[in-house]
Write an enzyme that holds these catalytic residues in place. Structure first.
Site, short mmCIF file in Angstrom:
data_model
loop_
_atom_site.label_atom_id
_atom_site.label_comp_id
_atom_site.label_asym_id
_atom_site.label_seq_id
_atom_site.Cartn_x
_atom_site.Cartn_y
_atom_site.Cartn_z
N SER A 1 67.12 -0.82 6.18
CA SER A 1 66.99 -1.67 4.99
C SER A 1 65.70 -1.35 4.24
CB SER A 1 67.10 -3.15 5.39
OG SER A 1 67.26 -3.96 4.26
N HIS B 1 73.02 -3.03 2.47
CA HIS B 1 73.79 -4.30 2.52
C HIS B 1 74.76 -4.42 1.34
CE1 HIS B 1 70.71 -5.24 5.45
NE2 HIS B 1 69.78 -5.22 4.52
#
Length: 200
Positions: A115, A156
């Site tokens: 991320s 995501h």
């Protein structure tokens, strides 16, 4: 350069288990320090343990440069957790850890970025500001990333709770070379280019 970039490491890390098994890992949780939810940090620790990795955890916002340097030099793999991309990038640049990292990558070490740890590899992290709020004490005059890749990872993608914001970033930054990945995908970058691998 060897990179493995992903949205959710504990979901896809086993795809590169041969790169992790019984290896020495520098585990950097710095990006997660001011986040409310940090379950992904614990799940990453568990996966490394399961794969027999020897983990040294180090927070670059509190450790001395010499300590960071020795941990990086002693590691086979350098792993950055998710969290706030701006907070992480600020500390990488403030401490000179960005230069240390590039030196170790040039020596053939693997960097795993989850991320925020994937986002910072881009030429700039400005595009992610709708997902990551810039800290009030952010000290950089620009939003430069590490510039390790020539594209922009959007982690995501279409995954709760980031569905709307990732769609918005895709639309607003359509001129950028965005690389959307969901939580079941990882991007492998090596000398032969980059490819997306998926967990079935």
């Amino acid at each position: 350069m060897k990179l493995f970039l992903c949205s959710h490491f504990s979901s896809v890390g086993s795809l590169i288990k041969e790169e992790i098994e019984n290896k020495k890992v520098a585990f950097i949780p710095t990006a997660s320090l001011r986040e409310g939810y940090t379950g992904y940090v614990g799940s990453a620790r568990k996966l490394f343990k399961k794969l027999g990795a020897i983990v040294t955890e180090i927070d670059i916002s509190t450790e001395a440069y010499s300590t960071i340097q020795s941990v990086f030099e002693d590691s086979d793999v350098i792993y950055f957790t998710g969290g706030n991309s701006f907070f992480l990038m600020d500390w990488l640049r403030k401490t000179g850890t960005d230069g240390l990292l590039k030196k170790e990558l040039a020596n053939g070490k693997l960097m795993i970025g989850e991320s925020a740890g994937a986002i910072i590899c881009a030429p700039s992290i400005q595009y992610i500001q709708q997902m990551d709020e810039k800290p009030k004490d952010y000290s950089q005059e620009d939003d430069a990333g590490l510039d390790l890749i020539d594209f922009y990872v959007l982690p995501h993608y279409l995954t709760a709770p980031f569905k709307k914001v990732t769609e918005k970033i895709m639309t607003e930054f359509s001129d950028l070379n965005l690389y959307p990945i969901n939580n079941r995908q990882g991007i492998v970058i090596d000398g032969e280019g980059s490819k997306v691998i998926c967990k079935d």
